[in-house]
Design an enzyme around this catalytic site. Structure first.
Site, PDB file in Angstrom:
ATOM      1  N   PRO A  10       0.793  -1.231   0.000  1.00  0.00           N
ATOM      2  CA  PRO A  10       0.000   0.000   0.000  1.00  0.00           C
ATOM      3  C   PRO A  10       0.825   1.281   0.000  1.00  0.00           C
ATOM      4  CG  PRO A  10      -0.092  -1.060   2.144  1.00  0.00           C
ATOM      5  CD  PRO A  10       0.540  -2.039   1.205  1.00  0.00           C
ATOM      6  N   ASN A  11       0.337   2.224  -0.759  1.00  0.00           N
ATOM      7  CA  ASN A  11       0.871   3.592  -0.849  1.00  0.00           C
ATOM      8  C   ASN A  11       2.177   3.705  -1.630  1.00  0.00           C
ATOM      9  OD1 ASN A  11      -1.276   4.781   0.756  1.00  0.00           O
ATOM     10  ND2 ASN A  11      -0.353   3.723   2.493  1.00  0.00           N
ATOM     11  N   ARG A  18       5.197  11.089  -2.390  1.00  0.00           N
ATOM     12  CA  ARG A  18       4.890  10.744  -1.004  1.00  0.00           C
ATOM     13  C   ARG A  18       6.099  10.996  -0.104  1.00  0.00           C
ATOM     14  NH1 ARG A  18       4.706   4.554   1.298  1.00  0.00           N
ATOM     15  NH2 ARG A  18       3.901   5.081   3.338  1.00  0.00           N
ATOM     16  N   TYR A  23      11.228   9.003   1.512  1.00  0.00           N
ATOM     17  CA  TYR A  23      11.273   7.970   0.478  1.00  0.00           C
ATOM     18  C   TYR A  23      12.004   8.398  -0.795  1.00  0.00           C
ATOM     19  CZ  TYR A  23       7.804   5.807   3.506  1.00  0.00           C
ATOM     20  OH  TYR A  23       7.162   5.255   4.590  1.00  0.00           O
ATOM     21  N   ASN A  79       8.107  -5.488  -0.430  1.00  0.00           N
ATOM     22  CA  ASN A  79       7.940  -4.277   0.366  1.00  0.00           C
ATOM     23  C   ASN A  79       6.447  -4.202   0.675  1.00  0.00           C
ATOM     24  OD1 ASN A  79       7.740  -1.835   1.603  1.00  0.00           O
ATOM     25  ND2 ASN A  79       8.963  -0.704   0.106  1.00  0.00           N
ATOM     26  N   ALA A  82       2.900  -0.586   5.002  1.00  0.00           N
ATOM     27  CA  ALA A  82       2.383  -0.582   6.371  1.00  0.00           C
ATOM     28  C   ALA A  82       1.860  -1.952   6.807  1.00  0.00           C
ATOM     29  CB  ALA A  82       1.278   0.465   6.502  1.00  0.00           C
ATOM     30  N   HIS A  85       3.690  -4.071   9.438  1.00  0.00           N
ATOM     31  CA  HIS A  85       3.558  -3.871  10.888  1.00  0.00           C
ATOM     32  C   HIS A  85       2.226  -4.370  11.441  1.00  0.00           C
ATOM     33  CE1 HIS A  85       6.935  -1.414   9.780  1.00  0.00           C
ATOM     34  NE2 HIS A  85       6.175  -0.577   9.094  1.00  0.00           N
ATOM     35  N   ASP A  92       1.674 -15.519   7.535  1.00  0.00           N
ATOM     36  CA  ASP A  92       1.198 -16.879   7.277  1.00  0.00           C
ATOM     37  C   ASP A  92       1.312 -17.254   5.804  1.00  0.00           C
ATOM     38  OD1 ASP A  92       0.600 -17.185   9.945  1.00  0.00           O
ATOM     39  OD2 ASP A  92      -1.572 -16.990   9.712  1.00  0.00           O
ATOM     40  N   GLU A 103      12.454  -9.373   2.726  1.00  0.00           N
ATOM     41  CA  GLU A 103      11.672  -8.213   3.175  1.00  0.00           C
ATOM     42  C   GLU A 103      12.484  -6.959   2.888  1.00  0.00           C
ATOM     43  OE1 GLU A 103      10.852  -8.275   7.371  1.00  0.00           O
ATOM     44  OE2 GLU A 103      10.129  -6.207   7.380  1.00  0.00           O
ATOM     45  N   HIS A 105      12.561  -2.547   2.841  1.00  0.00           N
ATOM     46  CA  HIS A 105      12.013  -1.219   3.134  1.00  0.00           C
ATOM     47  C   HIS A 105      12.956  -0.160   2.581  1.00  0.00           C
ATOM     48  CE1 HIS A 105       9.044  -3.131   5.593  1.00  0.00           C
ATOM     49  NE2 HIS A 105      10.019  -3.828   6.150  1.00  0.00           N
ATOM     50  N   ILE A 106      12.372   0.827   1.963  1.00  0.00           N
ATOM     51  CA  ILE A 106      13.161   1.933   1.405  1.00  0.00           C
ATOM     52  C   ILE A 106      13.819   2.714   2.543  1.00  0.00           C
ATOM     53  CG2 ILE A 106      12.991   4.108   0.110  1.00  0.00           C
ATOM     54  CD1 ILE A 106      10.526   2.738  -1.351  1.00  0.00           C
ATOM     55  N   SER A 107      13.029   2.994   3.559  1.00  0.00           N
ATOM     56  CA  SER A 107      13.519   3.769   4.709  1.00  0.00           C
ATOM     57  C   SER A 107      14.060   2.820   5.780  1.00  0.00           C
ATOM     58  CB  SER A 107      12.379   4.601   5.291  1.00  0.00           C
ATOM     59  OG  SER A 107      11.353   3.760   5.796  1.00  0.00           O
ATOM     60  N   ARG A 112      12.711   5.135  12.760  1.00  0.00           N
ATOM     61  CA  ARG A 112      11.474   5.913  12.645  1.00  0.00           C
ATOM     62  C   ARG A 112      10.562   5.638  13.858  1.00  0.00           C
ATOM     63  NH1 ARG A 112       9.052   5.194   6.854  1.00  0.00           N
ATOM     64  NH2 ARG A 112       7.834   6.983   7.590  1.00  0.00           N
ATOM     65  N   ARG A 116       6.784   1.280  13.734  1.00  0.00           N
ATOM     66  CA  ARG A 116       7.406   0.664  12.551  1.00  0.00           C
ATOM     67  C   ARG A 116       8.521  -0.315  12.932  1.00  0.00           C
ATOM     68  NH1 ARG A 116       5.288   3.882   8.333  1.00  0.00           N
ATOM     69  NH2 ARG A 116       4.896   5.985   9.094  1.00  0.00           N
TER      70      ARG A 116
HETATM   71  C1  DQA Z   1       8.107   1.203   4.030  1.00  0.00           C
HETATM   72  C2  DQA Z   1       8.126   1.480   5.537  1.00  0.00           C
HETATM   73  C3  DQA Z   1       6.759   1.264   6.151  1.00  0.00           C
HETATM   74  O1  DQA Z   1       6.797   1.527   7.540  1.00  0.00           O
HETATM   75  C4  DQA Z   1       5.749   2.191   5.513  1.00  0.00           C
HETATM   76  O2  DQA Z   1       4.458   1.948   6.027  1.00  0.00           O
HETATM   77  C5  DQA Z   1       5.757   2.109   4.034  1.00  0.00           C
HETATM   78  C6  DQA Z   1       7.026   2.018   3.328  1.00  0.00           C
HETATM   79  C7  DQA Z   1       9.459   1.541   3.366  1.00  0.00           C
HETATM   80  O3  DQA Z   1       9.638   1.128   2.227  1.00  0.00           O
HETATM   81  O4  DQA Z   1      10.296   2.222   3.961  1.00  0.00           O
HETATM   82  O5  DQA Z   1       4.715   2.215   3.384  1.00  0.00           O
HETATM   83  O6  DQA Z   1       7.857  -0.188   3.832  1.00  0.00           O
END
Ligand code: DQA
Length: 147
Positions: A10-11, A18, A23, A79, A82, A85, A92, A103, A105-107, A112, A116
């Site tokens: 998502p997002n 964003r 990011y 990725n 959210a 978390h 599962d 797994e 994550h960009i950040s 943070r 998270r």
């Molecule tokens: C994220 C980190 C997550 O906490 C956040 O909800 C995202 C992006 C990252 O790529 O840093 O949507 O997965």
């Protein structure tokens, strides 16, 4: 030639506009290009997807498990945004599908907000990458190729 499946949750369709301080300015299309280049270097085919829906990610992970079992898939770079978390369902799905999952994550999620810091994905993942910006996708593809 095996496939690397890159799943974005998502997002992540909003990348580029964003929270650029967190990011960066690259769009999801830019990330797809970067992944295509990384895959070409590694002799992998890229399958790059994004959805805002948790159940769609579950379905894609099941599909990935079947593809890996049949020998056509190297693994998944996930990725989950959210859902990382919050989602026992994704935890599962990775375990149930038996798929190799990195797994990503960009950040640096650990630098943070406290909410998270916990990931439901990490215990089911083969490896975890965070904080390399969008270049992390290319690093993860290189790592997947070596696994
Ligand atoms: C994220 C980190 C997550 O906490 C956040 O909800 C995202 C992006 C990252 O790529 O840093 O949507 O997965």
């Amino acid at each position: 030639m095996k496939t690397a499946l890159v799943l974005n949750g998502p997002n992540l369709n909003l990348l580029g506009t964003r929270e650029p301080a967190v990011y960066g300015h690259a769009t999801l299309a830019d990330v797809e290009k970067l992944c295509a280049q990384a895959c070409a270097k590694q002799g992998l085919t890229l399958d790059f997807r994004q959805t805002n829906h948790e159940g769609v990610l579950v379905d894609w992970l099941h599909e990935a498990g079947r593809a890996q079992a049949s020998g056509t898939l190297a693994g998944v770079i996930l990725n989950a945004g959210a859902y990382t978390h919050t989602s026992v369902a994704l935890h599962d799905a990775i375990k149930g599908a038996g798929v190799t999952c990195i797994e990503l994550h960009i950040s640096n999620v650990h630098a943070r907000e406290a909410f998270r810091h916990h990931s439901y994905i990490s215990p089911a993942a083969k490896a975890v990458m965070a904080g390399f910006g969008v270049k992390g996708y290319a690093l993860a593809i290189a790592a997947l190729a070596e696994m």
